[in-house]
Design an enzyme around this catalytic site. Structure first.
Site, PDB file in Angstrom:
ATOM      1  CG  HIS A 324     -42.725  18.404 -79.026  1.00 50.19           C
ATOM      2  ND1 HIS A 324     -41.914  17.305 -78.992  1.00 50.19           N
ATOM      3  CD2 HIS A 324     -43.133  18.607 -77.750  1.00 50.19           C
ATOM      4  CE1 HIS A 324     -41.830  16.867 -77.736  1.00 50.19           C
ATOM      5  NE2 HIS A 324     -42.563  17.640 -76.971  1.00 50.19           N
ATOM      6  N   GLY A 325     -44.378  19.554 -83.237  1.00 50.11           N
ATOM      7  CA  GLY A 325     -44.911  20.556 -84.140  1.00 50.11           C
ATOM      8  C   GLY A 325     -44.315  20.413 -85.512  1.00 50.11           C
TER       9      GLY A 325
END
Lengths: 515, 396
Positions: A324-325
């Site tokens: 996701h990041g």
């Protein structure tokens, strides 16, 4: 280009739609080529510089995949598979994680390596994972469709390109090759537009309104929040994210249906889940499927005993978090979910041996409540810009900063206020209107998320999306609200669509575009 | 299913959608909450316009374009709330005034508003410009070349989308109808004045003290984020300083008479500034304002600097006690925002030379004046009083 913009709705979509069926008259290849070209235009509208990267990635993976498929199960196929996956991951790592690793190294080692300010190409996580799955399936001998134009369309197909759902080639390629999909079909258009309208409303009428109340609490400069403010911010974000992402997924499913193509289901009322395992079967379902099939199972899944299973769960979820990041917040979020899953599995094993059973309704309510609270706590790390902010909000949610009500509300509570004061509730000046609006929107969000059927359940009769293993997404509990192509439903959907369109004047990005 | 069912469904769905969007648009254009389409103002329906916090430039610009005012009030929320352009003094001087002030904006907004007026040949003869110390405090250095001013706002497709075909516009239209029957509506007059009537019930509910206290806490928080200087570096001008000079230059070039107004901050704010070690910087800032005024080609003939910030009986109006929800102050809403009653006194003095507590700054007596002002403030801070106790409690 955003689905929730005038440019998309009034120009891009009509032109793409009309062109597809026009070119489709000259053959499937022409129609598919038009759709692929429009999808590349859709991507290039955001930043045409990264078109080259996307096209290079597609060409490289297509060539590698073709070779692997011809040599499925062989050593040479395996070597090419490993090399291609590594190249994909290096590319993703460079664009997404280089800055994170350098800053972490500087922090841990005291070095001063310059931080690279690399712009993350939109959708890179999605198109990389989609193609890794293609390569793995090619090696497993599951790839039977090799036509380049279908492959280009499979990767770039605009409804899913920038924020999913994460697609499997084997569920898409046959649909691209379906003759009837190249002819306009009024049932597909009706179903598609209706799903799109519901998704648009979720995004622009609910999620965007909730964002206003979540953002200030998560600001780095914000004060340490008291209990109700912290929970207000966390819950507002919890529902914002759900309506934003599931709204986007609905819009993607609806848009795709206009072209006769069914996308896989991505959300199935996740906050109604009774445990965290079920939550992951209902939330971002196509990513969960990817992580399960291409990470958890290859790691050994549950085949080597409980300890190894728990380690695999934790590894899968931490890597899912990192997907996701690039940041420690996402690592913590993933680790929290991994830990929740481990506890859930351990509890399931233990509960089977316990003689005590709660009444079903109470057991269900407690399970849903507990799962939801765990998810909300984890979302704080997911949303917060840094660890310090996340910890500050978590402390607020645990009551470390006291329980405060706006002075204007407290003064209206009459004798109840005296009681509240006795148990330590205090007041703060100002912010009464904002406090009430926050909790009003949370109530609206919760009411819809917990009590209403989801889009797929409403549209259930017309198979709105692909479900895993060919299952329909039916829920017998929702027959009363099932959509039918009647005038009454047409007027209701038309009204929902109209208010969605009326909320487009200041479009906001979808939250998952950043991933 | 036969295709006629689907055709029927699509017809009704799209017709409903288009009809709803069209009807909403027509309704919003007719009610015209921003007053930018020239729709008739019908008593009991849309005559009173709501106070809206979007399209602020456009709303004021469209009203100004039609009025072509000969006097202009510029500044931030203090000016917007305090100075009524329909004050009789303007009429006595044969002037038609408009209040261009927009909350939270700095001198550069006033500058662009002035330039837009000049571009259409509506340069005001008299200008009341409220200057804000807290804008200059910690203001970044001005760029070496001034950035071009944005064009005047106009009603284009985007604006139409936002103000006619939008849920926000629909909400504004409903608000417009609702406030016609509200005794204390949040409204903006056709001359750009915000009477802040909606604060009257607010005071009745929470009392003035809550407003003073809340704003004081917010002010302290904001000040702590600002760097304590008004000159970003030796010999450098800040963005706001450069904006003020450009404003004065533009105004005096088109022969406007400019009254620079140092706002009548309530004593609480002055004592807080002193307590936060901002007193000297405040004095330096006043000197800066006067210097900027003197440097214009026309000098003090065309530009007067009025200081209303000194402590006196008016600016020290006692703050009601925490539980007092009855007292309505005569001059202040809270420490930063003065009421029209006080604004009227200021305008009487500025425009009609009526006696008042404002001082016109001049270079010759400036140093002594500023010293005297600072001594007075420090003395007030030392004196035990409910106000000093309140200020002390804010710093505890």
């Amino acid at each position: 280009m955003l689905f929730n913009s005038y440019a998309f709705l009034l120009a891009y979509l009509p032109v793409t739609f009309a062109g597809f069926f026009l070119f489709g008259r000259f053959g499937k290849g022409s129609g598919a080529a038009w759709l692929a070209a429009c999808s590349l235009f859709f991507y290039g509208w955001w930043d045409y510089h990264y078109l080259t990267l996307l096209l290079a990635s597609i060409c490289g993976n297509y060539l590698a995949g073709s070779y692997i498929a011809r040599n499925a199960g062989t050593t040479s196929g395996k070597h090419v598979l490993i090399a291609a996956v590594v190249v994909n991951l290096v590319l993703l790592g460079y664009y997404k994680y280089a800055g994170f690793f350098l800053s972490s190294a500087n922090m841990l080692l005291g070095t001063e390596w310059p931080i690279l300010n690399i712009i993350l190409p939109i959708g890179i996580s999605f198109f990389t994972f989609t193609q890794i799955a293609f390569l793995a399936d090619a090696y497993a001998g599951k790839v039977t469709e090799y036509r380049l134009i279908y492959y280009v369309l499979f990767v770039t197909y605009f409804p899913h390109l920038v924020a999913g759902p994460v697609l499997h080639h084997r569920e898409m390629m046959p649909q691209f090759d379906e003759d009837r999909n190249y002819r306009p079909d009024l049932s597909n258009i009706s179903v598609g537009l209706s799903i799109f309208a519901l998704g648009l409303a979720k995004k622009v009428l609910i999620a965007d309104n909730l964002a206003v109340y979540a953002s200030p609490v998560f600001a780095t400069q914000a004060d340490a929040p008291s209990l109700l403010i912290a929970w207000g911010g966390a819950l507002a974000y919890t529902f914002q994210l759900y309506f934003d992402f599931s709204g986007y997924s609905d819009m993607a499913i609806g848009l795709s249906r206009l072209f006769g193509v069914r996308l896989p289901l991505n959300f199935n009322s996740p906050y109604k889940a009774q445990n965290i395992t079920e939550f992951w079967r209902r939330w971002h379902m196509t990513l969960s499927r990817f992580l399960r099939d291409y990470l958890y199972i290859p790691l050994g899944g549950n085949r080597h005993g409980p300890v190894r299973r728990h380690a695999n769960l934790l590894t899968t979820m931490v890597l899912g978090g990192l997907w996701h990041g690039a940041g420690w917040n996402f690592v913590i979020w993933g680790a929290l979910h991994g830990a929740f899953l481990v506890v859930n599995h351990a509890w399931s094993d233990l509960a089977q041996r316990l003689p005590l059973r709660l009444p079903p309704v109470a057991g269900r309510a407690i399970s849903i409540g507990l799962t939801f609270i765990c998810v909300v706590f984890a979302w704080v790390y997911f949303r917060a810009p840094d660890l310090a902010t996340a910890n500050r909000i978590i402390l607020g949610m645990l009551g470390a900063n006291g329980v405060l009500l706006p002075d204007a509300i407290a003064s209206r509570l009459g004798p109840l206020w005296t009681t509240l004061q006795e148990i330590g509730v205090g007041t703060f000046l100002g912010g009464g209107g904002n406090f009430i609006e926050t909790w009003a929107w949370i109530t609206v969000g919760a009411g819809i998320a917990f009590l209403c059927p989801n889009t797929q359940e409403i549209m259930n009769r017309f198979e709105p999306a692909l479900a895993e293993h060919g299952k329909r997404t039916a829920s017998t509990a929702t027959t009363r609200l099932e959509w039918q192509p009647h005038r009454k439903h047409a007027v209701i959907v038309g009204l929902v669509f109209a208010f969605g369109v009326l909320a487009l004047s200041r479009p906001t990005e979808f939250l998952y575009f950043q991933f | 299913m036969p295709s006629s069912i689907w055709r029927h469904y699509l017809f009704w769905m799209l017709a409903t959608m288009l009809a709803t969007v069209g009807l909403c648009g027509a309704f919003n254009a007719f009610i015209d909450p921003l007053g930018i389409f020239g729709s008739p103002r019908i008593s009991g329906l849309n005559a009173t316009k709501p106070y809206l916090d979007h399209h602020r430039d456009l709303t004021r610009w469209e009203a100004t374009r039609q009025l072509c005012p000969t006097a202009g009030i510029f500044g931030n929320s203090r000016a917007e709330i305090g100075f009524d352009p329909e004050h009789p003094a303007f009429e006595q001087l044969g002037l038609v005034a408009f209040n261009h002030a927009i909350p939270g904006t700095s001198i550069n907004t006033a500058l662009r508003q002035l330039r837009w007026l000049q571009d259409i040949g509506c340069s005001p003869k008299v200008i009341i410009l409220g200057v804000e110390f807290f804008d200059f405090l910690g203001s970044p250095p001005a760029p070496s070349t001034a950035s071009p001013l944005p064009a005047a706002p106009r009603i284009d497709a985007t604006v139409l989308g936002e103000t006619v075909f939008s849920v926000t516009a629909l909400r504004d239209s409903v608000t417009t109808i609702a406030i016609q029957y509200n005794r204390y509506p949040a409204t903006l007059t056709s001359r750009g004045f915000n009477p802040l009537l909606n604060y009257i019930p607010e005071v009745e509910r929470n009392g003035h003290y809550a407003l003073f206290r809340q704003r004081a806490i917010e002010n302290l928080k904001n000040w702590s984020k600002k760097s304590p200087y008004i000159y970003p570096a030796e010999g450098k001008r800040s963005v706001d300083h450069a904006g003020l000079e450009a404003f004065l230059h533009s105004a005096t070039e088109s022969r406007s008479t400019v009254h620079l107004v140092i706002y009548p901050y309530h004593g609480q704010l002055r004592l807080m500034m002193e307590r936060a070690d901002l007193g000297q910087i405040f004095s330096d800032w006043k000197a800066l304002i006067l210097k900027a005024a003197n440097q214009t080609p026309a000098g003090t003939n065309a530009v007067k600097v009025w200081d209303f910030s000194r402590l006196n009986a008016t600016t020290m109006e006692p703050i009601p006690a925490p539980n007092d929800r009855r007292t309505q102050l005569a001059h202040y809403w809270e420490a930063g925002h003065f009421k029209k009653a006080l604004g009227d006194q200021l305008l009487d003095q500025i425009l009609l030379d009526h006696p008042g507590f404002g001082i016109v700054l001049d270079q010759a007596s400036l140093t002594a004046y500023l010293e005297e002002d600072q001594v007075q403030t420090q003395e007030a801070l030392r004196q035990p009083s409910p106000l000093t106790r309140e200020v002390d409690s804010l710093f505890d």
